[in-house]
Design a protein around this motif. Structure first.
Motif, short mmCIF file in Angstrom:
data_model
loop_
_atom_site.label_atom_id
_atom_site.label_comp_id
_atom_site.label_asym_id
_atom_site.label_seq_id
_atom_site.Cartn_x
_atom_site.Cartn_y
_atom_site.Cartn_z
N MET A 175 26.43 5.52 74.95
CA MET A 175 27.10 4.24 74.92
C MET A 175 27.46 3.87 76.35
SD MET A 175 30.75 3.28 73.22
CE MET A 175 30.32 2.21 71.89
N ARG A 176 27.19 2.67 76.75
CA ARG A 176 27.51 2.17 78.08
C ARG A 176 28.45 0.99 77.93
NH1 ARG A 176 24.37 1.91 83.26
NH2 ARG A 176 25.17 0.09 84.34
N ILE A 177 29.51 1.00 78.70
CA ILE A 177 30.50 -0.08 78.64
C ILE A 177 30.60 -0.70 80.02
CG2 ILE A 177 32.93 -0.61 78.28
CD1 ILE A 177 33.04 1.72 76.33
N THR A 178 30.52 -2.02 80.10
CA THR A 178 30.69 -2.72 81.36
C THR A 178 32.12 -3.23 81.44
OG1 THR A 178 28.38 -3.39 81.36
CG2 THR A 178 29.87 -4.61 82.81
N VAL A 220 30.13 6.42 78.43
CA VAL A 220 31.00 7.10 77.49
C VAL A 220 30.10 7.91 76.58
CG1 VAL A 220 32.70 6.81 75.66
CG2 VAL A 220 32.66 5.20 77.57
N SER A 221 30.37 9.18 76.49
CA SER A 221 29.51 10.02 75.67
C SER A 221 29.65 9.67 74.20
CB SER A 221 29.84 11.50 75.88
OG SER A 221 31.04 11.81 75.23
N SER A 222 28.65 9.99 73.43
CA SER A 222 28.70 9.69 72.00
C SER A 222 29.82 10.46 71.32
CB SER A 222 27.35 10.00 71.34
OG SER A 222 27.05 11.36 71.51
N ALA A 223 30.26 11.56 71.93
CA ALA A 223 31.33 12.35 71.33
C ALA A 223 32.64 11.58 71.31
CB ALA A 223 31.51 13.65 72.11
N SER A 256 32.70 7.98 71.70
CA SER A 256 32.39 6.56 71.66
C SER A 256 33.34 5.79 70.76
CB SER A 256 30.94 6.32 71.22
OG SER A 256 30.75 6.80 69.90
N ASP A 257 34.07 6.48 69.88
CA ASP A 257 35.05 5.80 69.05
C ASP A 257 36.31 5.45 69.84
OD1 ASP A 257 35.69 8.52 69.25
OD2 ASP A 257 36.82 8.48 67.37
N GLN A 258 36.35 5.85 71.11
CA GLN A 258 37.48 5.54 71.98
C GLN A 258 37.10 4.54 73.06
OE1 GLN A 258 39.02 9.26 73.36
NE2 GLN A 258 39.42 10.00 71.30
N TRP A 259 36.16 3.68 72.78
CA TRP A 259 35.67 2.69 73.75
C TRP A 259 36.78 1.82 74.29
CZ3 TRP A 259 36.82 -2.25 72.61
CH2 TRP A 259 37.14 -2.53 71.28
N TYR A 260 37.79 1.53 73.46
CA TYR A 260 38.89 0.65 73.87
C TYR A 260 39.65 1.20 75.07
CZ TYR A 260 41.38 4.16 71.20
OH TYR A 260 41.84 5.34 70.73
#
Length: 61
Positions: A1-4, A13-16, A18-22
Motif C-alpha cells: 500500500m502506498r500513501i501520498t 505502509v506494509s500490508s501488515a 495497512s489497516d492503520q493508513w489513517y
C-alpha cells in the motif's frame, strides 16, 4: 500500500499495518504533534483515581 501525504511525499505502509493508513494522514500527524506539544507543555490533567477522572469528564464546565 502506498500513501501520498499532503506535502506530496509518499510513504510505504506494509500490508501488515495497512489497516492503520489513517495514522499517516496529514490531519493525524498534525494532531499527533499538537498532542506531544501539549504533553511537553504540561497541558494535561492527572487524577488519583478513576472516580476523579470520571467526575472531571462529566463536569459540564
Amino acid at each position: 500500500m502506498r500513501i501520498t501525504l499532503g506535502s506530496g511525499a509518499a510513504t510505504q505502509v506494509s500490508s501488515a499495518n495497512s489497516d492503520q493508513w489513517y495514522y499517516w494522514t496529514d490531519a493525524w500527524q498534525q494532531n499527533e504533534k499538537k498532542a506531544l506539544k501539549e504533553l511537553n507543555d504540561g497541558a494535561y490533567v492527572e487524577f488519583d483515581n478513576i472516580n476523579d477522572a470520571l467526575a472531571w469528564l462529566n463536569d459540564p464546565e
